[in-house]
Structure formats: structure tokens, C-alpha cells
Scaffold this motif. Structure first.
Motif, mmCIF file in Angstrom:
data_model
loop_
_atom_site.group_PDB
_atom_site.id
_atom_site.type_symbol
_atom_site.label_atom_id
_atom_site.label_comp_id
_atom_site.label_asym_id
_atom_site.label_seq_id
_atom_site.Cartn_x
_atom_site.Cartn_y
_atom_site.Cartn_z
ATOM 1 N N ALA A 6 30.561 -6.205 8.866
ATOM 2 C CA ALA A 6 30.152 -4.858 8.444
ATOM 3 C C ALA A 6 30.725 -4.509 7.065
ATOM 4 N N ASP A 7 31.918 -5.011 6.771
ATOM 5 C CA ASP A 7 32.573 -4.749 5.486
ATOM 6 C C ASP A 7 33.413 -5.972 5.138
ATOM 7 N N ALA A 8 32.888 -6.814 4.246
ATOM 8 C CA ALA A 8 33.531 -8.088 3.905
ATOM 9 C C ALA A 8 34.953 -7.907 3.381
ATOM 10 N N ASP A 9 35.244 -6.724 2.821
ATOM 11 C CA ASP A 9 36.572 -6.468 2.276
ATOM 12 C C ASP A 9 37.478 -5.714 3.255
ATOM 13 N N CYS A 10 37.123 -5.713 4.526
ATOM 14 C CA CYS A 10 37.907 -4.978 5.525
ATOM 15 C C CYS A 10 39.275 -5.651 5.685
ATOM 16 N N ALA A 11 40.217 -5.224 4.845
ATOM 17 C CA ALA A 11 41.525 -5.875 4.772
ATOM 18 C C ALA A 11 42.260 -5.850 6.113
ATOM 19 N N ARG A 12 42.178 -4.720 6.820
ATOM 20 C CA ARG A 12 42.889 -4.632 8.100
ATOM 21 C C ARG A 12 42.424 -5.713 9.064
ATOM 22 N N ALA A 13 41.113 -5.875 9.157
ATOM 23 C CA ALA A 13 40.559 -6.878 10.071
ATOM 24 C C ALA A 13 40.901 -8.289 9.600
ATOM 25 N N LEU A 14 40.804 -8.533 8.298
ATOM 26 C CA LEU A 14 41.158 -9.851 7.762
ATOM 27 C C LEU A 14 42.622 -10.174 8.054
ATOM 28 N N ARG A 15 43.477 -9.179 7.882
ATOM 29 C CA ARG A 15 44.919 -9.389 8.074
ATOM 30 C C ARG A 15 45.258 -9.667 9.544
ATOM 31 N N ARG A 16 44.608 -9.016 10.464
ATOM 32 C CA ARG A 16 44.865 -9.284 11.887
ATOM 33 C C ARG A 16 44.229 -10.610 12.301
ATOM 34 N N LYS A 17 43.039 -10.868 11.766
ATOM 35 C CA LYS A 17 42.278 -12.058 12.179
ATOM 36 C C LYS A 17 43.035 -13.344 11.843
ATOM 37 N N TRP A 18 43.551 -13.480 10.615
ATOM 38 C CA TRP A 18 44.229 -14.749 10.272
ATOM 39 C C TRP A 18 45.479 -14.951 11.116
ATOM 40 N N LYS A 19 46.190 -13.869 11.402
ATOM 41 C CA LYS A 19 47.412 -14.004 12.206
ATOM 42 C C LYS A 19 47.092 -14.458 13.629
ATOM 43 N N LEU A 20 46.043 -13.877 14.187
ATOM 44 C CA LEU A 20 45.622 -14.249 15.541
ATOM 45 C C LEU A 20 45.122 -15.693 15.568
ATOM 46 N N GLU A 21 44.348 -16.066 14.559
ATOM 47 C CA GLU A 21 43.848 -17.444 14.478
ATOM 48 C C GLU A 21 45.012 -18.432 14.365
ATOM 49 N N LEU A 22 45.993 -18.092 13.553
ATOM 50 C CA LEU A 22 47.148 -18.972 13.382
ATOM 51 C C LEU A 22 47.920 -19.104 14.692
ATOM 52 N N GLN A 23 48.131 -17.982 15.380
ATOM 53 C CA GLN A 23 48.833 -18.000 16.675
ATOM 54 C C GLN A 23 48.117 -18.893 17.681
ATOM 55 N N ARG A 24 46.807 -18.930 17.581
ATOM 56 C CA ARG A 24 46.005 -19.698 18.543
ATOM 57 C C ARG A 24 45.766 -21.141 18.097
ATOM 58 N N GLY A 25 46.350 -21.531 16.965
ATOM 59 C CA GLY A 25 46.201 -22.899 16.479
ATOM 60 C C GLY A 25 44.866 -23.174 15.817
ATOM 61 N N MET A 26 44.154 -22.124 15.439
ATOM 62 C CA MET A 26 42.845 -22.261 14.779
ATOM 63 C C MET A 26 43.096 -22.338 13.260
ATOM 64 N N LEU A 27 43.649 -23.469 12.830
ATOM 65 C CA LEU A 27 44.147 -23.577 11.464
ATOM 66 C C LEU A 27 43.052 -23.466 10.410
ATOM 67 N N ALA A 28 41.929 -24.132 10.633
ATOM 68 C CA ALA A 28 40.837 -24.074 9.651
ATOM 69 C C ALA A 28 40.304 -22.646 9.526
ATOM 70 N N ASP A 29 40.202 -21.957 10.655
ATOM 71 C CA ASP A 29 39.730 -20.567 10.639
ATOM 72 C C ASP A 29 40.727 -19.663 9.916
ATOM 73 N N ALA A 30 42.021 -19.851 10.215
ATOM 74 C CA ALA A 30 43.058 -19.049 9.564
ATOM 75 C C ALA A 30 43.038 -19.278 8.059
ATOM 76 N N MET A 31 42.859 -20.539 7.661
ATOM 77 C CA MET A 31 42.793 -20.879 6.239
ATOM 78 C C MET A 31 41.611 -20.172 5.576
ATOM 79 N N SER A 32 40.464 -20.227 6.215
ATOM 80 C CA SER A 32 39.257 -19.606 5.690
ATOM 81 C C SER A 32 39.415 -18.085 5.580
ATOM 82 N N THR A 33 40.001 -17.471 6.607
ATOM 83 C CA THR A 33 40.211 -16.017 6.597
ATOM 84 C C THR A 33 41.180 -15.632 5.483
ATOM 85 N N LEU A 34 42.257 -16.395 5.330
ATOM 86 C CA LEU A 34 43.213 -16.110 4.258
ATOM 87 C C LEU A 34 42.566 -16.272 2.880
ATOM 88 N N GLU A 35 41.725 -17.284 2.731
ATOM 89 C CA GLU A 35 41.028 -17.465 1.449
ATOM 90 C C GLU A 35 40.124 -16.271 1.160
#
Length: 132
Positions: free
Chosen positions: A32-61
Motif C-alpha cells: 500500500a505504501d512502499a516507503d512504510c518505514a514502520r512496516a519495513l522495520r518490523r518486517k526485516w527483524k521478524l524475517e531475521l528472527q525466523r531465519g529468512m535471511l534472503a527476505d531480511a536482506m531484501s527488506t533491509l535493501e
């Protein structure tokens, strides 16, 4: 906004231990909003916690492009690059920036050391000797 509502719903799901639902809501918020920083910030942390490294990398990028990243975010992406051997030059730049903000941070120094040893030596030009 719709992105904010989805983000809030994701936070509620996350607080209830429903990581899959939270990730889905964060993805929708970012759609809905590609620059939604709050969602991006929570998403990479959750992905990292779950071992989804490629996803976390992509979200951080994506976060690096959308927002001014924190030293923690720069260091996290640099660490992912160090762990994967991917984009080590960019990782080194990011970890050096994080160290400017938080000098002497042991984890950051360890990441920098790992990235520095992974950098591929520049290819030396081949000397081709021709006959006369």
C-alpha cells in the motif's frame, strides 16, 4: 491510511505470537505504501528472527532506499552480506558508516573484519606476451 492500519494489525498479530499473520500484514502495508518505514522495520527483524535471511536482506535493501537507515539497520545488512559473502564492498561501506555513529561497537568491528577478509582481490591484468 490503509498502510498504517495494516501495520497496526501486524503489530497486534506479532504481539500475539502470530508471526505469519504479522508478516502478511507488513507485506500488505508495504504494498500500500512502499516507503512504510514502520512496516519495513518490523518486517526485516521478524524475517531475521525466523531465519529468512534472503527476505531480511531484501527488506533491509528496500529500507535503505526508502528511509534514512539507523546504524542498527546498516550493521544488520552488512552482517547479512558478511554471512552470505554477497555485496561485500557495500557491506564494508555500511559497517563503516555504522561505526562512525557507534565507534568501538564490538559486533560491528567483528562484521567489518569478516567483510574485509572476504573482499576479493582485484584481478590483476594478465600480461600477454606476443611473439615478434
Amino acid at each position: 491510511s490503509n498502510a498504517l492500519a495494516l501495520y497496526v494489525r501486524g503489530r497486534i498479530a506479532e504481539s500475539q505470537g502470530q508471526a505469519d499473520l504479522a508478516l502478511a500484514d507488513y507485506r500488505r502495508a508495504i504494498t500500500a505504501d512502499a516507503d512504510c518505514a514502520r512496516a519495513l522495520r518490523r518486517k526485516w527483524k521478524l524475517e531475521l528472527q525466523r531465519g529468512m535471511l534472503a527476505d531480511a536482506m531484501s527488506t533491509l535493501e528496500q529500507l535503505m532506499k526508502a528511509q534514512t537507515p539507523t546504524h542498527e539497520e546498516k550493521a544488520a545488512l552488512a552482517q547479512l552480506y558478511a554471512d552470505t559473502g554477497f555485496r561485500t564492498d557495500i557491506g564494508l561501506r555500511l559497517i563503516n558508516e555504522a561505526l562512525v555513529e557507534k565507534p568501538g561497537t564490538k559486533a560491528y568491528l567483528a562484521t567489518r573484519s569478516k567483510l574485509a577478509t572476504q573482499r576479493r582481490p582485484s584481478r590483476q591484468p594478465k600480461i600477454i606476451r606476443g611473439g615478434r
